[in-house]
Design a protein around this motif. Structure first.
Motif, PDB file in Angstrom:
ATOM      1  N   CYS A 129      24.300 -28.571 -26.101  1.00 53.17           N
ATOM      2  CA  CYS A 129      23.820 -29.414 -24.990  1.00 53.17           C
ATOM      3  C   CYS A 129      22.967 -28.562 -24.054  1.00 53.17           C
ATOM      4  N   ALA A 130      21.744 -29.037 -23.753  1.00 54.89           N
ATOM      5  CA  ALA A 130      20.860 -28.269 -22.856  1.00 54.89           C
ATOM      6  C   ALA A 130      21.377 -28.334 -21.423  1.00 54.89           C
ATOM      7  N   ASP A 131      22.153 -29.385 -21.104  1.00 49.85           N
ATOM      8  CA  ASP A 131      22.622 -29.540 -19.730  1.00 49.85           C
ATOM      9  C   ASP A 131      24.062 -29.053 -19.569  1.00 49.85           C
ATOM     10  N   SER A 132      24.555 -28.261 -20.551  1.00 47.50           N
ATOM     11  CA  SER A 132      25.927 -27.757 -20.447  1.00 47.50           C
ATOM     12  C   SER A 132      26.030 -26.709 -19.335  1.00 47.50           C
ATOM     13  N   ARG A 133      27.109 -26.799 -18.562  1.00 52.41           N
ATOM     14  CA  ARG A 133      27.302 -25.810 -17.475  1.00 52.41           C
ATOM     15  C   ARG A 133      27.676 -24.444 -18.038  1.00 52.41           C
ATOM     16  N   GLU A 134      28.109 -24.430 -19.328  1.00 52.05           N
ATOM     17  CA  GLU A 134      28.521 -23.151 -19.922  1.00 52.05           C
ATOM     18  C   GLU A 134      27.342 -22.262 -20.276  1.00 52.05           C
ATOM     19  N   LEU A 135      26.139 -22.840 -20.343  1.00 47.90           N
ATOM     20  CA  LEU A 135      24.975 -22.029 -20.715  1.00 47.90           C
ATOM     21  C   LEU A 135      24.631 -21.055 -19.602  1.00 47.90           C
ATOM     22  N   PRO A 136      24.460 -19.772 -19.945  1.00 43.10           N
ATOM     23  CA  PRO A 136      24.174 -18.786 -18.895  1.00 43.10           C
ATOM     24  C   PRO A 136      22.682 -18.748 -18.565  1.00 43.10           C
ATOM     25  N   GLY A 137      22.316 -17.945 -17.572  1.00 42.93           N
ATOM     26  CA  GLY A 137      20.903 -17.712 -17.257  1.00 42.93           C
ATOM     27  C   GLY A 137      20.289 -16.768 -18.281  1.00 42.93           C
ATOM     28  N   ARG A 138      18.968 -16.582 -18.187  1.00 46.19           N
ATOM     29  CA  ARG A 138      18.205 -15.767 -19.135  1.00 46.19           C
ATOM     30  C   ARG A 138      18.814 -14.362 -19.301  1.00 46.19           C
ATOM     31  N   ALA A 157      15.820  -9.167 -32.075  1.00 49.09           N
ATOM     32  CA  ALA A 157      14.951  -9.663 -30.990  1.00 49.09           C
ATOM     33  C   ALA A 157      15.834 -10.398 -29.985  1.00 49.09           C
ATOM     34  N   ASP A 158      15.272 -10.679 -28.824  1.00 53.56           N
ATOM     35  CA  ASP A 158      16.012 -11.457 -27.824  1.00 53.56           C
ATOM     36  C   ASP A 158      16.227 -12.882 -28.325  1.00 53.56           C
ATOM     37  N   VAL A 159      17.272 -13.517 -27.809  1.00 51.81           N
ATOM     38  CA  VAL A 159      17.508 -14.940 -28.106  1.00 51.81           C
ATOM     39  C   VAL A 159      16.395 -15.749 -27.440  1.00 51.81           C
ATOM     40  N   ILE A 160      15.832 -16.697 -28.195  1.00 51.47           N
ATOM     41  CA  ILE A 160      14.831 -17.579 -27.578  1.00 51.47           C
ATOM     42  C   ILE A 160      15.409 -18.997 -27.506  1.00 51.47           C
ATOM     43  N   ALA A 161      14.962 -19.747 -26.519  1.00 51.72           N
ATOM     44  CA  ALA A 161      15.460 -21.121 -26.338  1.00 51.72           C
ATOM     45  C   ALA A 161      14.329 -22.088 -26.635  1.00 51.72           C
ATOM     46  N   ARG A 162      14.568 -23.034 -27.547  1.00 56.11           N
ATOM     47  CA  ARG A 162      13.567 -24.055 -27.874  1.00 56.11           C
ATOM     48  C   ARG A 162      14.172 -25.425 -27.587  1.00 56.11           C
ATOM     49  N   GLY A 163      13.492 -26.196 -26.747  1.00 52.90           N
ATOM     50  CA  GLY A 163      13.952 -27.564 -26.486  1.00 52.90           C
ATOM     51  C   GLY A 163      13.979 -28.303 -27.806  1.00 52.90           C
ATOM     52  N   SER A 164      15.072 -29.024 -28.095  1.00 57.65           N
ATOM     53  CA  SER A 164      15.074 -29.779 -29.351  1.00 57.65           C
ATOM     54  C   SER A 164      15.609 -31.196 -29.152  1.00 57.65           C
ATOM     55  N   THR A 165      15.450 -31.711 -27.947  1.00 50.40           N
ATOM     56  CA  THR A 165      15.802 -33.106 -27.653  1.00 50.40           C
ATOM     57  C   THR A 165      14.885 -34.031 -28.457  1.00 50.40           C
ATOM     58  N   SER A 166      15.434 -35.122 -28.982  1.00 49.75           N
ATOM     59  CA  SER A 166      14.583 -36.118 -29.659  1.00 49.75           C
ATOM     60  C   SER A 166      13.748 -36.840 -28.613  1.00 49.75           C
TER      61      SER A 166
END
Ligand SMILES: Cc1cc2nc3c(=O)[nH]c(=O)nc-3n(C[C@H](O)[C@H](O)[C@H](O)COP(=O)(O)OP(=O)(O)OC[C@H]3O[C@@H](n4cnc5c(N)ncnc54)[C@H](O)[C@@H]3O)c2cc1C
Length: 451
Positions: free
Chosen positions: A211-220, A248-257
């Motif tokens: 979930c992109a809106d999860s509170r568990e996701l940390p900052g960069r 390499a660093d973790v990258i974040a890609r939006g994948s919402t439909s």
């Protein structure tokens, strides 16, 4: 800042992924002067495609791209506590693949402009005016008769009339490990699902969809450490964590439909992910981009050469993209529903109900609904045509095995015996000695229980 003067071209395509390159090559084949503005993908990534998509690349006139795809490797799925290894997929190293796409565009005589699109002025008097940041801090202005927006998910959205699925992000890391057997693994876990791929050369790609809106996701700043903890905590990922090191660093890609609202205007059209971006769980993003971009040249040609048919061409394209989007969204939903262990978890609950409750494949027993006039791609243009409309192909089917369906199905007797007799004699007459077409048509007719 130095500004290079405007250059007028027939068609300008922004973005050189599979959609942009396919449409650029297709428009060149129709004789248009095409300019393609391209900026490379800044990070390494890997995706998987089916053998069908690989064939699609070849038939779209993208031989370099097709050659850059790796041979088929085993695909293992661990879902709802069950494991399956029946399928294969082809790995695509996106930076190599994207470079090969550009080769294909160059070979088709598309004018390539390296640079990043900064702005598009659709209301400019000479047609859409595109401002591009090019190397050395220079700015280039390009005007065109018609603009194709193909910047993928990063293309500016069309706003409120979008259809949007649950907010999702794909977190991906390139890792390095010992060379070995290439393959992929799809695996569900409590808060999402993972796709892992390894190549024979020891490249490992790990992608978590959460979930992109999860509170568990940390900052960069904490993302790499957080990602590593997930790999240690999720049982199916632990072996991959142990056998590979971050490359390499973790990258974040939006994948919402996302299905965009307005796909076509008088002087522009959106293709690929810029038109509709699907959840990677359906695993068909490249395929859908191709299929959308393969019909786009005929749509654009109709808009430019037959303005009286603008509504027909626009309706054809919009209905087709929407239909494909919803079909794949429902297939993705059904795959999420197959995971029953965490139905109360936010991630699974939201995806198991979106986009609606409609069946993904139409009726279980598909039926012929009638013969109707619908827009089709006919050579270089979109025109109306009698097609067979069925419960699972509501946009209509024109040909099967190269033979038109409508004349075969028109005015059939209602009684099953008489209908079968009529169809047999029509098939014999239409197909003549073409046994392949006859076999394909008979299979189609049996599927709709007409024979
Ligand atoms: C996490 C994730 C995993 C995925 N996994 C798979 C998979 O396994 N299999 C699969 O088939 N699909 C997968 N997809 C989907 C696939 O990546 C896309 O559907 C497909 O690449 C779309 O093609 P496109 O040409 O529309 O856009 P893209 O491939 O995104 O191409 C857009 C191009 O435009 C360029 N661009 C962007 N902004 C600018 C600008 N301002 N100026 C100039 N150029 C610009 C980009 O650099 C890029 O080259 C995945 C997507 C995500 C998000």
């Amino acid at each position: 800042m130095p500004i290079i003067s405007s250059t007028l071209t027939d068609i300008l395509v922004t973005g050189a992924g599979p959609a942009g390159c396919t449409v650029a090559v297709g428009l060149r084949r129709l004789g248009y002067r095409v300019t393609l503005v391209h900026a490379p993908r800044p990070w390494p990534s890997c995706e998987g495609i089916s053998a069908r998509t690989l064939r699609g690349l070849e038939s779209a006139g993208l031989p370099h791209a097709a050659m850059s795809v790796l041979p088929a490797s085993a695909r293992r799925v661990e879902w709802n506590g069950e494991a399956n290894a029946a399928n294969t997929e082809h790995l695509v190293l996106r930076q190599e693949f994207d470079a090969a796409l550009l080769e294909d565009a160059r070979a088709a005589d598309v004018t390539l402009v390296p640079g990043r699109v900064r702005n598009i002025d659709y209301a400019h008097t000479d047609g859409p005016l595109v401002t591009v940041d090019t190397a050395g801090g220079k700015v280039q202005r390009l005007s065109c008769r018609f603009l194709v927006e193909a910047r993928g998910r990063t293309a500016p959205g069309t706003g409120a009339d979008q259809l949007r699925g649950p907010e999702t992000v794909g977190l991906m890391q390139l890792r390095r490990g010992p060379p070995g057997n290439p393959g992929t693994l799809v695996s569900s876990f409590a808060n999402g699902w993972a796709w892992l791929a390894s190549t024979a050369q020891g490249l490992y790609f790990v992608q978590l969809s959460v979930c992109a809106d999860s509170r568990e996701l940390p900052g960069r700043a904490e993302l790499n450490a957080w990602f590593d903890r997930q790999l240690c905590d999720i049982p199916s990922l632990q072996a991959w964590q142990r056998h590979s090191e971050p490359g390499a660093d973790v990258i974040a890609r939006g994948s919402t439909s996302i299905l965009q609202g307005q796909l076509v205007t008088a002087n522009s059209l959106r293709v690929g992910d810029a038109a509709m971006a699907v959840d990677p769980l359906s695993g068909n993003g490249i395929f859908q981009s191709l299929s959308c971009a393969l019909v786009a040249p005929a749509v654009i040609n109709t808009l430019l050469q037959k303005p009286a048919d603008r509504a027909l061409a626009t309706g054809f394209y919009t209905d087709r993209v929407r239909h494909t989007f919803l079909r794949f969204a429902r297939m993705g939903r059904d795959f999420y529903r197959m995971e029953a262990r965490w139905q109360d978890n936010d991630f699974w609950r939201r995806r198991q109900g979106w986009p609606d409750q409609e069946a993904a494949h139409g009726d279980i027993a598909p039926t012929l609904l009638g013969i109707e006039n619908r827009p089709v791609v006919s050579g270089k243009i979109i025109r109306p045509q009698s097609v067979a409309v069925t419960s699972d192909q509501p946009l209509g089917v024109w040909h099967v095995g190269g033979i038109e369906l409508a004349p075969l199905l028109q005015d059939l007797p209602a009684a099953p015996d008489l209908r079968r007799l009529a169809l047999s004699s029509r098939l014999a007459e239409t197909c003549g000695s073409d046994a392949t077409a006859k076999t394909m048509l008979e299979a189609w007719l049996r599927r709709y229980r007409l024979m």
